[in-house]
Design a protein around this motif. Structure first.
Motif, PDB file in Angstrom:
ATOM      1  N   ALA A  90       0.859  -1.186   0.000  1.00  0.00           N
ATOM      2  CA  ALA A  90       0.000   0.000   0.000  1.00  0.00           C
ATOM      3  C   ALA A  90       0.892   1.233   0.000  1.00  0.00           C
ATOM      4  CB  ALA A  90      -0.929   0.012   1.220  1.00  0.00           C
ATOM      5  N   GLY A  91       0.320   2.352  -0.394  1.00  0.00           N
ATOM      6  CA  GLY A  91       1.101   3.580  -0.425  1.00  0.00           C
ATOM      7  C   GLY A  91       0.241   4.799  -0.636  1.00  0.00           C
ATOM      8  N   ASN A  92       0.768   5.951  -0.264  1.00  0.00           N
ATOM      9  CA  ASN A  92       0.177   7.248  -0.578  1.00  0.00           C
ATOM     10  C   ASN A  92       1.324   8.226  -0.813  1.00  0.00           C
ATOM     11  OD1 ASN A  92       1.090   7.968   2.015  1.00  0.00           O
ATOM     12  ND2 ASN A  92      -0.926   7.661   2.955  1.00  0.00           N
ATOM     13  N   ASP A  93       1.020   9.494  -0.879  1.00  0.00           N
ATOM     14  CA  ASP A  93       2.047  10.493  -1.178  1.00  0.00           C
ATOM     15  C   ASP A  93       3.022  10.707  -0.027  1.00  0.00           C
ATOM     16  OD1 ASP A  93       1.034  10.913  -3.692  1.00  0.00           O
ATOM     17  OD2 ASP A  93      -0.299  12.532  -3.064  1.00  0.00           O
ATOM     18  N   GLN A  94       2.783  10.072   1.131  1.00  0.00           N
ATOM     19  CA  GLN A  94       3.656  10.258   2.286  1.00  0.00           C
ATOM     20  C   GLN A  94       4.612   9.087   2.510  1.00  0.00           C
ATOM     21  OE1 GLN A  94       0.723  10.904   5.362  1.00  0.00           O
ATOM     22  NE2 GLN A  94       0.746  13.115   5.064  1.00  0.00           N
ATOM     23  N   PHE A  95       4.140   7.866   2.274  1.00  0.00           N
ATOM     24  CA  PHE A  95       5.007   6.708   2.501  1.00  0.00           C
ATOM     25  C   PHE A  95       4.405   5.490   1.810  1.00  0.00           C
ATOM     26  CE2 PHE A  95       1.806   6.253   5.664  1.00  0.00           C
ATOM     27  CZ  PHE A  95       1.746   4.925   6.055  1.00  0.00           C
ATOM     28  N   ILE A  96       5.231   4.462   1.663  1.00  0.00           N
ATOM     29  CA  ILE A  96       4.791   3.167   1.143  1.00  0.00           C
ATOM     30  C   ILE A  96       5.178   2.099   2.146  1.00  0.00           C
ATOM     31  CG2 ILE A  96       4.921   3.830  -1.294  1.00  0.00           C
ATOM     32  CD1 ILE A  96       7.617   2.427  -1.464  1.00  0.00           C
ATOM     33  N   VAL A  97       4.414   1.003   2.183  1.00  0.00           N
ATOM     34  CA  VAL A  97       4.676  -0.062   3.135  1.00  0.00           C
ATOM     35  C   VAL A  97       4.419  -1.400   2.448  1.00  0.00           C
ATOM     36  CG1 VAL A  97       2.325  -0.022   4.079  1.00  0.00           C
ATOM     37  CG2 VAL A  97       4.200  -0.937   5.462  1.00  0.00           C
ATOM     38  N   TYR A  98       5.199  -2.369   2.840  1.00  0.00           N
ATOM     39  CA  TYR A  98       5.106  -3.730   2.307  1.00  0.00           C
ATOM     40  C   TYR A  98       5.167  -4.690   3.485  1.00  0.00           C
ATOM     41  CZ  TYR A  98       7.327  -8.038   0.480  1.00  0.00           C
ATOM     42  OH  TYR A  98       7.668  -9.341   0.216  1.00  0.00           O
ATOM     43  N   GLY A  99       4.078  -5.441   3.720  1.00  0.00           N
ATOM     44  CA  GLY A  99       4.030  -6.403   4.811  1.00  0.00           C
ATOM     45  C   GLY A  99       4.736  -7.684   4.447  1.00  0.00           C
ATOM     46  N   MET A 100       5.742  -8.069   5.226  1.00  0.00           N
ATOM     47  CA  MET A 100       6.577  -9.229   4.921  1.00  0.00           C
ATOM     48  C   MET A 100       6.344 -10.319   5.962  1.00  0.00           C
ATOM     49  SD  MET A 100      10.138  -7.334   3.824  1.00  0.00           S
ATOM     50  CE  MET A 100      10.412  -6.773   5.509  1.00  0.00           C
ATOM     51  N   ASN A 101       5.529 -11.300   5.614  1.00  0.00           N
ATOM     52  CA  ASN A 101       5.298 -12.410   6.533  1.00  0.00           C
ATOM     53  C   ASN A 101       6.521 -13.313   6.664  1.00  0.00           C
ATOM     54  OD1 ASN A 101       2.594 -11.855   7.281  1.00  0.00           O
ATOM     55  ND2 ASN A 101       1.889 -12.612   5.304  1.00  0.00           N
ATOM     56  N   LEU A 102       7.404 -13.274   5.671  1.00  0.00           N
ATOM     57  CA  LEU A 102       8.589 -14.117   5.717  1.00  0.00           C
ATOM     58  C   LEU A 102       9.464 -13.790   6.921  1.00  0.00           C
ATOM     59  CD1 LEU A 102      10.282 -16.297   4.263  1.00  0.00           C
ATOM     60  CD2 LEU A 102      11.452 -14.438   3.079  1.00  0.00           C
ATOM     61  N   VAL A 103       9.562 -12.511   7.285  1.00  0.00           N
ATOM     62  CA  VAL A 103      10.407 -12.097   8.409  1.00  0.00           C
ATOM     63  C   VAL A 103       9.570 -11.528   9.549  1.00  0.00           C
ATOM     64  CG1 VAL A 103      12.399 -11.670   6.944  1.00  0.00           C
ATOM     65  CG2 VAL A 103      10.776  -9.826   7.355  1.00  0.00           C
ATOM     66  N   MET A 104       8.236 -11.678   9.482  1.00  0.00           N
ATOM     67  CA  MET A 104       7.342 -11.180  10.529  1.00  0.00           C
ATOM     68  C   MET A 104       7.544  -9.690  10.781  1.00  0.00           C
ATOM     69  SD  MET A 104       5.555 -13.750  11.256  1.00  0.00           S
ATOM     70  CE  MET A 104       5.579 -15.509  11.015  1.00  0.00           C
ATOM     71  N   GLY A 105       7.462  -8.916   9.715  1.00  0.00           N
ATOM     72  CA  GLY A 105       7.637  -7.478   9.864  1.00  0.00           C
ATOM     73  C   GLY A 105       7.131  -6.744   8.653  1.00  0.00           C
ATOM     74  N   PHE A 106       7.685  -5.563   8.428  1.00  0.00           N
ATOM     75  CA  PHE A 106       7.275  -4.764   7.280  1.00  0.00           C
ATOM     76  C   PHE A 106       8.442  -3.918   6.798  1.00  0.00           C
ATOM     77  CE2 PHE A 106       5.912  -2.561  11.160  1.00  0.00           C
ATOM     78  CZ  PHE A 106       6.542  -1.338  11.034  1.00  0.00           C
ATOM     79  N   HIS A 107       8.350  -3.518   5.540  1.00  0.00           N
ATOM     80  CA  HIS A 107       9.351  -2.674   4.890  1.00  0.00           C
ATOM     81  C   HIS A 107       8.671  -1.363   4.545  1.00  0.00           C
ATOM     82  CE1 HIS A 107      11.720  -1.096   1.487  1.00  0.00           C
ATOM     83  NE2 HIS A 107      12.747  -1.746   2.003  1.00  0.00           N
TER      84      HIS A 107
END
Length: 843
Positions: free
Chosen positions: A289-306
């Motif tokens: 997901a993303g907008n004009d402020q930031f983007i995020v990617y949920g990573m279940n492989l490492v139990m976190g997010f980028h």
């Protein structure tokens, strides 16, 4: 769900020091890694056999224990007069608890106090008496629930119990035996229901008009306890005669079911093992997901997010990892921060997750502080978890934040949720059967939202054939949160999916939808048939019950391309379509095509990747999902990796940047190359300058400048060249004289001595018949020669007659030799069929 796949990342999922390596080392493809994976698979094979043996042993032990308990309970029948049952709370808890914690990568996950289950005890002695639920039900069918003759109303609370607000069996349990369907307008209509024993009743549990008995069953049991009990399936009606034939009474049945219940409690943690494939980020929802402020990617492989913050440049980026938090994220979406003065360092997104150890469903609000991102790592995040459901596994959970940024909508297999992000509380939580008013499962596969409605696409189990599923589009109102209607957009005649596949995740079930509120249109991608449907959303009426969805157009992409894997609106006139598999490309198996939406989607305006926007990988990659906002393109690709192609101003384009990030690549800005220009903002490439225009490439070009009128400026010129500098040459020559033979003669000569492949060409070919004549002549010559050699008197007599005839027909040797007669026959055949061929061709 697919079995776990082994990856080199699984050995050290927390480490982010790989970003110092080159881009070629993102995915390790060496022979050593293959050997390691083989060793891991051998180890996994051994553990798998151990697990299977343990499960089988536990099953046998559980079955034996259940049998022992059942016989023990049966032996106590004479001494047991009442049965004490403790009931657990409903699967949709009335009181939900929320916890807020500051989670770090080294601490245990935030704990949430689960709602305590209240229990009630009821002693029951069941008797059945024939008492009328309604004194009469005569008259014609009436489609509205009322208190008059027909169409009585049952406010069904479960277990065939009609609440006190009902006009049929108010506060009683009706006898479900012999029910039918009495709505003549329904496809399930079984016949009229105006008899002395049955009434036509509207029941709101599975909303429809049913033909129900006038009698009800008197149960001296606590009403609250029965209302919380599990509703029996209608098929149990037909099991009662079988139990009675075996002399099994209700008490025996209760004891048998208690044994089965205990068996299920024992086997549940063993048999109901759910495997979460953390290597497939395309599974079960959308985690980018993303907008004009930031983007995020949920990573279940490492139990976190980028996470990356605007402005979107290759660096900096942050990774948050917490391996002790066993939450499997299904979907997430970002929340725009409108308070830039005081919270410009705080960024919030929401996610819907399932705890892998308990299958509890949680809605989480995650807030991160940009200032805490140090050297690409974020050790702390504020996570507020709200328990939604207890122990209810879902195959699909889709989440979208409403454009007002105040609410979030979640659609899953068994429930629909509207959540207040600002106040961190549930607004509406409904089970799917109640929300959709549809008696069979509806499994949402894609949704999109506006400030007033939600549109989604799903598989719905067909009521005509429950073994198959159809594709539907559903429309939901937000205020109040309710389903308005649904429309079948791909029926079983066009495409039918089995119910087993439709209710579980697999890549073949991929769907996508994107809505444009200004155009009142939605684009729906269905890659299983390589099709994209353009839908019209009619929400103009003030009566929301009249809102509907209509199919405007269906467009098809290349065969077997996964056309429509993901769809998005670029602006009001342009859409982007993701093609999952383009095998002709060596650099990428997937592409993003851009189309003008008002004309059939046949000729793309642009394609990504291209010769200016390359993907510099050592292998061909595949795109899974795509989202677009403000002309930024965000892609989820294979191998747990994301690509962001930021929107660039006019005169600039986004090009590949070789960075050291392990999880993502962000394209960088560059001026348009020489000979090209770009006159609008977006992620797309620069356009080649048309003829008689140029771009030297000294600065970003919004448009190409004109060349001199007497200069040479072809397509894509970087400068004009004056024609005076070039010497003109006259290259005019007289056309050579035509040959003596015309084209007709040439064709005849070329085809006389050829044999075609078709039957007709074979029949009219002169060479074919000449060959047959030569073969016949050879046979005659052979016979005459054999007659001379063996001196057979009969053959000699005939041979002499033949020689005379052949000498008279000798054209070649002028009658001197009989062999010339044979040659003359072959020549005659050749010329005869040549004239026939020429005449036939002339006509």
């Amino acid at each position: 769900m697919a079995n776990p796949q082994y990856s080199d990342w699984s050995s050290d999922p927390v480490s982010t020091t790989h970003r110092s390596q080159s881009s070629a080392e993102r995915i390790v493809w060496t022979d050593d890694d293959d050997d390691n994976q083989i060793d891991q698979k051998k180890t996994s094979f051994a553990w798998c056999w151990c697990l299977k043996c343990g499960i089988i042993g536990s099953l046998l032990a559980g079955i034996g224990l259940a049998i022992v308990l059942t016989f023990w309970l049966t032996s106590k029948t004479t001494a047991m007069e009442t049965l004490i049952v403790t009931a657990s709370s409903s699967s949709l808890p009335r009181s939900l608890s929320t916890s807020t914690s500051i989670a770090t990568s080294s601490n245990a996950p935030s704990t949430t106090t689960l709602p305590s289950s209240s229990s009630s005890t009821a002693a029951s002695t069941t008797t059945t008496t024939t008492i009328y639920c309604a004194s009469t039900c005569t008259g014609s069918f009436n489609s509205s629930a009322n208190t008059t003759t027909c169409s009585l109303y049952c406010d069904d609370g479960g277990s065939y119990y009609c609440r006190s607000t009902s006009t049929y069996c108010a506060g009683q349990y009706y006898d479900p035996a012999g029910f039918g369907f009495c709505n003549p307008a329904s496809s399930r209509y079984t016949g009229s229901c105006n008899t002395t024993d049955y009434c036509c009743v509207y029941d709101n549990y599975y909303p429809d008009y049913y033909c129900l008995s006038k009698t009800y069953i008197t149960n001296e049991v606590d009403d609250d306890f029965l209302e919380r009990s599990v509703r029996r399936d209608e098929s149990s009606i037909f099991a009662r005669p079988a139990f009675e034939a075996l002399n099994i009474n209700d008490r025996h049945i209760d004891q048998m079911f208690i044994g089965i219940f205990i068996l299920l409690l024992i086997l549940k943690p063993i048999a109901c093992v759910i495997i979460y494939d953390t290597t497939d980020d395309n599974a079960h929802g959308v985690r980018i997901a993303g907008n004009d402020q930031f983007i995020v990617y949920g990573m279940n492989l490492v139990m976190g997010f980028h996470i990356n913050f605007a402005p979107f440049v290759p660096f900096p980026n942050c990774v948050y990892v917490n391996t002790s938090r066993d939450f499997y994220v299904y979907s997430l979406d970002v929340v725009f921060n409108n308070d830039n003065d005081t919270s410009d360092q705080l960024f919030t997104f929401v996610q819907i997750s399932e705890q892998m150890s308990t299958q509890n469903i949680y809605f989480s609000i995650v807030t991160v502080n940009k200032s805490l991102c140090i050297n690409g790592n974020m050790s702390t995040a504020i996570i507020r978890d709200t328990l939604i459901l207890n122990g209810t596994h879902q195959e699909y959970m889709l989440l979208k934040v409403v454009p007002s940024q105040k609410y979030a909508c979640v659609f899953a297999d068994t429930f629909a949720l509207m959540f207040d992000i600002v106040n961190n509380e549930i607004i509406e939580l409904k089970d799917s059967y109640t929300f959709y008013s549809y008696p069979y499962p509806i499994i949402p596969h894609a949704i999109d939202v506006t400030d007033t409605y939600v549109i989604g696409v799903a598989y719905a189990i067909s009521y005509i054939n429950p073994n198959l599923a159809v594709v539907i589009a559903f429309l939901c109102e937000l205020q109040p949160f309710r389903s308005i209607n649904y429309t079948t957009i791909i029926d079983m005649n066009s495409f039918a999916q089995t119910a087993a596949l439709a209710t579980t995740y697999n890549i073949a079930n991929q769907m996508s939808i994107a809505v444009n509120n200004e155009r009142q249109m939605a684009v729906f991608g269905f890659p299983s048939t390589n099709s994209v449907l353009l839908l019209n959303i009619n929400t103009t009426s003030t009566n929301t019950s009249q809102w509907n969805i209509n199919i405007m157009r269906t467009d098809y992409g290349p065969p077997n391309s996964g056309f429509g894997q993901s769809v998005a609106w670029i602006d009001d006139k342009t859409v982007a379509i993701l093609l999952y598999s383009i095998n002709a490309r060596s650099w990428s198996q997937s592409e993003v095509w851009t189309f003008a939406v008002d004309i059939p989607l046949q000729n793309p305006l642009s394609i990504f990747p291209n010769n200016q926007q390359i993907l510099d990988f050592d292998f061909s990659i595949t795109f899974f999902q795509m989202i677009l906002w403000s002309n930024n393109l965000y892609l989820l690709v294979i191998y747990n990796f994301v690509i962001l192609v930021p929107s660039q101003a006019s005169g600039y384009q986004s090009i590949w940047y070789t960075d050291e990030d392990f999880y993502s690549t962000i394209f960088q800005s560059a001026p348009c190359p020489s000979g090209t220009y770009k006159n609008e903002a977006g992620y797309g490439v620069c356009t080649i300058c048309p003829p008689q225009t140029k771009n030297p490439g000294n600065e970003p070009a919004i448009e190409c400048s004109s060349c001199l009128s007497n200069s040479f400026c072809p397509l894509g010129s970087i400068d004009d060249v004056t024609l005076i500098n070039y010497t003109s040459y006259i290259q005019t020559f007289a056309y050579p004289n035509s040959p003596d033979t015309n084209s007709y003669d040439d064709i005849i000569v070329q085809n006389v001595f050829t044999i075609g492949q078709s039957v007709r060409c074979l029949i009219i070919a002169p060479l074919f018949w000449t060959s047959l004549a030569i073969a016949l002549c050879f046979i005659i010559w052979f016979i005459m020669t054999m007659g001379k050699v063996f001196n057979c008197q009969t053959i000699v007599r005939h041979r002499d007659n033949a020689k005379k005839i052949l000498k008279n027909t000798d054209i070649v040797g002028e009658g001197e030799r009989w062999i010339g007669g044979l040659s003359s026959f072959a020549i005659a055949v050749l010329f005869g069929f040549t004239f026939w061929f020429a005449a036939d061709y002339h006509q």
